[in-house]
Design a protein around this motif. Structure first.
Motif, mmCIF file in Angstrom:
data_model
loop_
_atom_site.group_PDB
_atom_site.id
_atom_site.type_symbol
_atom_site.label_atom_id
_atom_site.label_comp_id
_atom_site.label_asym_id
_atom_site.label_seq_id
_atom_site.Cartn_x
_atom_site.Cartn_y
_atom_site.Cartn_z
ATOM 1 N N SER A 114 0.863 -1.386 0.001
ATOM 2 C CA SER A 114 -0.196 0.004 -0.066
ATOM 3 C C SER A 114 0.797 1.303 -0.093
ATOM 4 C CB SER A 114 -0.876 0.037 1.201
ATOM 5 O OG SER A 114 -0.254 -0.053 2.410
ATOM 6 N N LYS A 115 1.934 1.233 0.673
ATOM 7 C CA LYS A 115 2.618 2.362 0.834
ATOM 8 C C LYS A 115 3.249 2.714 -0.784
ATOM 9 C CE LYS A 115 7.261 4.027 2.704
ATOM 10 N NZ LYS A 115 8.306 3.669 3.594
ATOM 11 N N TRP A 116 3.360 1.925 -1.613
ATOM 12 C CA TRP A 116 3.933 2.295 -3.203
ATOM 13 C C TRP A 116 2.802 2.099 -4.026
ATOM 14 C CZ3 TRP A 116 8.190 4.274 -2.478
ATOM 15 C CH2 TRP A 116 9.076 3.870 -1.371
ATOM 16 N N LYS A 117 1.534 2.280 -3.605
ATOM 17 C CA LYS A 117 0.379 2.489 -4.423
ATOM 18 C C LYS A 117 0.468 3.014 -5.614
ATOM 19 C CE LYS A 117 -2.529 5.986 -1.918
ATOM 20 N NZ LYS A 117 -3.365 6.090 -1.231
ATOM 21 N N HIS A 118 1.207 3.945 -5.895
ATOM 22 C CA HIS A 118 1.160 4.962 -7.054
ATOM 23 C C HIS A 118 2.291 4.283 -7.832
ATOM 24 C CE1 HIS A 118 -1.761 7.772 -5.651
ATOM 25 N NE2 HIS A 118 -1.000 8.125 -4.496
ATOM 26 N N TRP A 119 2.971 3.366 -7.471
ATOM 27 C CA TRP A 119 4.111 2.604 -8.351
ATOM 28 C C TRP A 119 3.388 1.620 -9.216
ATOM 29 C CZ3 TRP A 119 5.684 6.236 -5.173
ATOM 30 C CH2 TRP A 119 6.832 6.741 -5.303
ATOM 31 N N ARG A 120 2.850 2.177 -10.268
ATOM 32 C CA ARG A 120 2.050 1.182 -11.102
ATOM 33 C C ARG A 120 2.646 1.380 -12.596
ATOM 34 N NH1 ARG A 120 -2.041 -1.689 -9.043
ATOM 35 N NH2 ARG A 120 -2.976 -2.001 -10.816
ATOM 36 N N MET A 121 3.744 1.471 -12.966
ATOM 37 C CA MET A 121 4.261 1.536 -14.099
ATOM 38 C C MET A 121 3.963 0.478 -15.326
ATOM 39 S SD MET A 121 6.038 4.442 -14.237
ATOM 40 C CE MET A 121 6.717 4.246 -15.717
ATOM 41 N N TYR A 122 3.692 -0.600 -14.706
ATOM 42 C CA TYR A 122 3.234 -1.893 -15.882
ATOM 43 C C TYR A 122 1.752 -1.273 -16.414
ATOM 44 C CZ TYR A 122 1.566 -6.264 -17.671
ATOM 45 O OH TYR A 122 1.019 -6.995 -18.458
ATOM 46 N N ASP A 123 0.892 -1.000 -15.543
ATOM 47 C CA ASP A 123 -0.428 -0.530 -16.130
ATOM 48 C C ASP A 123 -0.206 0.796 -16.707
ATOM 49 O OD1 ASP A 123 -1.866 -2.561 -15.129
ATOM 50 O OD2 ASP A 123 -2.881 -1.265 -13.630
ATOM 51 N N TYR A 124 0.698 1.591 -16.461
ATOM 52 C CA TYR A 124 1.167 3.138 -17.032
ATOM 53 C C TYR A 124 1.547 2.574 -18.605
ATOM 54 C CZ TYR A 124 3.042 7.255 -18.486
ATOM 55 O OH TYR A 124 3.648 8.635 -19.096
ATOM 56 N N ILE A 125 2.629 1.830 -18.677
ATOM 57 C CA ILE A 125 2.916 1.376 -20.073
ATOM 58 C C ILE A 125 1.911 0.731 -20.950
ATOM 59 C CG2 ILE A 125 4.996 0.213 -21.177
ATOM 60 C CD1 ILE A 125 5.876 2.712 -19.535
ATOM 61 N N THR A 126 1.374 -0.197 -20.423
ATOM 62 C CA THR A 126 0.496 -1.136 -20.968
ATOM 63 C C THR A 126 -0.553 -0.678 -21.631
ATOM 64 O OG1 THR A 126 -0.055 -2.622 -19.463
ATOM 65 C CG2 THR A 126 1.793 -3.274 -20.368
ATOM 66 N N LYS A 127 -1.281 0.014 -20.607
ATOM 67 C CA LYS A 127 -2.793 0.365 -20.783
ATOM 68 C C LYS A 127 -2.863 2.012 -21.027
ATOM 69 C CE LYS A 127 -4.331 -3.388 -17.955
ATOM 70 N NZ LYS A 127 -5.191 -3.472 -16.569
ATOM 71 N N GLU A 128 -2.380 2.765 -20.114
ATOM 72 C CA GLU A 128 -2.615 4.360 -20.218
ATOM 73 C C GLU A 128 -1.915 4.828 -21.453
ATOM 74 O OE1 GLU A 128 -3.397 7.476 -16.716
ATOM 75 O OE2 GLU A 128 -1.433 6.469 -16.531
ATOM 76 N N LEU A 129 -0.563 4.657 -21.462
ATOM 77 C CA LEU A 129 0.271 5.310 -22.415
ATOM 78 C C LEU A 129 -0.422 5.254 -23.906
ATOM 79 C CD1 LEU A 129 2.726 7.171 -22.635
ATOM 80 C CD2 LEU A 129 4.042 5.508 -22.672
ATOM 81 N N PRO A 130 -0.547 4.043 -24.318
ATOM 82 C CA PRO A 130 -0.879 3.972 -25.597
ATOM 83 C C PRO A 130 -2.031 4.806 -26.151
ATOM 84 C CG PRO A 130 -0.311 1.779 -24.755
ATOM 85 C CD PRO A 130 -0.220 2.664 -23.771
ATOM 86 N N VAL A 131 -3.271 4.974 -25.034
ATOM 87 C CA VAL A 131 -4.341 5.760 -25.279
ATOM 88 C C VAL A 131 -4.077 7.147 -25.539
ATOM 89 C CG1 VAL A 131 -6.468 6.328 -24.184
ATOM 90 C CG2 VAL A 131 -5.839 3.907 -23.828
ATOM 91 N N TYR A 132 -2.886 7.659 -24.479
ATOM 92 C CA TYR A 132 -2.794 9.109 -24.635
ATOM 93 C C TYR A 132 -1.974 9.384 -25.877
ATOM 94 C CZ TYR A 132 0.375 12.987 -24.003
ATOM 95 O OH TYR A 132 1.135 14.170 -24.208
ATOM 96 N N LEU A 133 -1.051 8.536 -26.172
ATOM 97 C CA LEU A 133 -0.350 8.695 -27.630
ATOM 98 C C LEU A 133 -1.085 8.646 -28.823
ATOM 99 C CD1 LEU A 133 2.712 6.396 -26.872
ATOM 100 C CD2 LEU A 133 2.813 8.531 -26.978
ATOM 101 N N ALA A 134 -2.194 7.751 -28.787
ATOM 102 C CA ALA A 134 -3.173 7.742 -29.886
ATOM 103 C C ALA A 134 -4.062 9.261 -29.967
ATOM 104 C CB ALA A 134 -4.005 6.414 -29.897
ATOM 105 N N GLN A 135 -4.233 9.580 -28.691
ATOM 106 C CA GLN A 135 -5.169 10.799 -28.854
ATOM 107 C C GLN A 135 -4.189 11.956 -29.003
ATOM 108 O OE1 GLN A 135 -6.605 10.796 -24.627
ATOM 109 N NE2 GLN A 135 -8.497 9.493 -25.125
#
Length: 285
Positions: A114-135
């Motif tokens: 829980s202390k490191w709950k914002h360390w979610r680079m896997y989801d960032y790279i695989t899910k969020e970043l492609p959407v941002y780039l396409a937009q």
């Protein structure tokens, strides 16, 4: 972060962008570099994407400024995306106490402690970043994408590819952390981010994932300098080699470079080979 100003600079025939955007996955504003080749502006066809994942202590700027990758990306008509290596600005206690954990050391996983709950680079790279780039860059084809990386980022590229082999066309890595469950960097990071759930540790270990890889036949390119001071204790490429020995669905190209170390001088010396390797998969004739 020295500056939050977005920039776009002419580089070879294309443009090197630096962008910032709000990330739900990481709960903060994230920075990234995006190199758009001449083909992005002057060809009708959408441009494929290579994600370059950087190593410990790096930001989005290290590889974009030191690797020389843009020259070859421009020649091959592929874009290169340089994400940051961790969330920043959360001011979690201890996040900057050591260079190999916390800020600059996200290890491309989703932390479960829980202390490191914002360390979610896997989801960032695989899910969020492609959407941002396409937009943001509508002529990028984020469905035609490959992965590469260095050190911790090489670990990230291998793991993300092996867990999402239907999503990416190819993967390569310079000096990757191949077997983190068996090296000091990995044990420290996984213990901190994932606690004592050793199944989760194995699920972010390229050697473990390659051993049980169920996907279609693929080629993995791993590049390693023989004078790398981290080779024997931290990187363990031979463990990966042994894990895929005899597997008919993974062709591992493990290229040792005599006399080269862990630095960007080494990466810049051979990065053209990696771009050509990915271009072969992203733009088959």
């Amino acid at each position: 972060m020295a500056s939050m100003q977005e920039t776009a600079k002419k580089y070879f025939r294309g443009m090197q962008h630096r962008k910032f955007h709000e990330s739900k996955a990481c709960g903060c504003k994230m920075s990234l570099g995006v190199y758009l080749p001449d083909a992005y502006y002057n060809d009708d066809a959408p441009v494929p994407v290579i994600y370059y994942l950087s190593g410990l202590t790096c930001t989005d700027e290290n590889a974009s400024q030191k690797s020389g990758i843009q020259r070859y990306a421009d020649e091959q008509g592929v874009a290169v995306v340089f994400p940051d290596t961790s969330p920043r600005g959360h001011n979690v206690e201890g996040e900057a106490d050591s260079w190999d954990f916390g800020v600059g050391a996200g290890f491309y996983l989703n932390a479960t402690e829980s202390k490191w709950k914002h360390w979610r680079m896997y989801d960032y790279i695989t899910k969020e970043l492609p959407v941002y780039l396409a937009q943001t860059f509508p002529n990028l084809d984020t469905t035609n994408a490959s992965l590469m990386g260095h050190s911790m980022g090489g670990h990230g590229a291998l793991v993300i590819f092996l867990k999402n082999y239907n999503k990416y066309k190819s993967v390569s890595a310079f000096s990757p952390i191949c077997n983190p469950i068996n090296c000091p960097w990995g044990k420290k990071a996984f213990g901190g981010y994932l606690g004592t759930n050793f199944d989760a540790w194995r699920d972010y270990d390229a050697t473990e994932l390659a051993r049980k890889y169920p996907g279609p036949k693929t080629e993995i390119f791993v590049d390693q300098g023989t004078a790398d001071s981290f080779l024997k204790e931290q990187l363990l490429p031979e463990n990966l080699k042994n894990a895929v020995h005899g597997k008919d669905n993974i062709d591992l190209k493990l290229e040792y470079r005599d006399g080269y170390d862990h630095s960007y001088f080494y990466i810049a010396s051979f990065v053209e080979e990696h771009i050509l390797f990915h271009a072969k998969h992203l733009k088959p004739s």
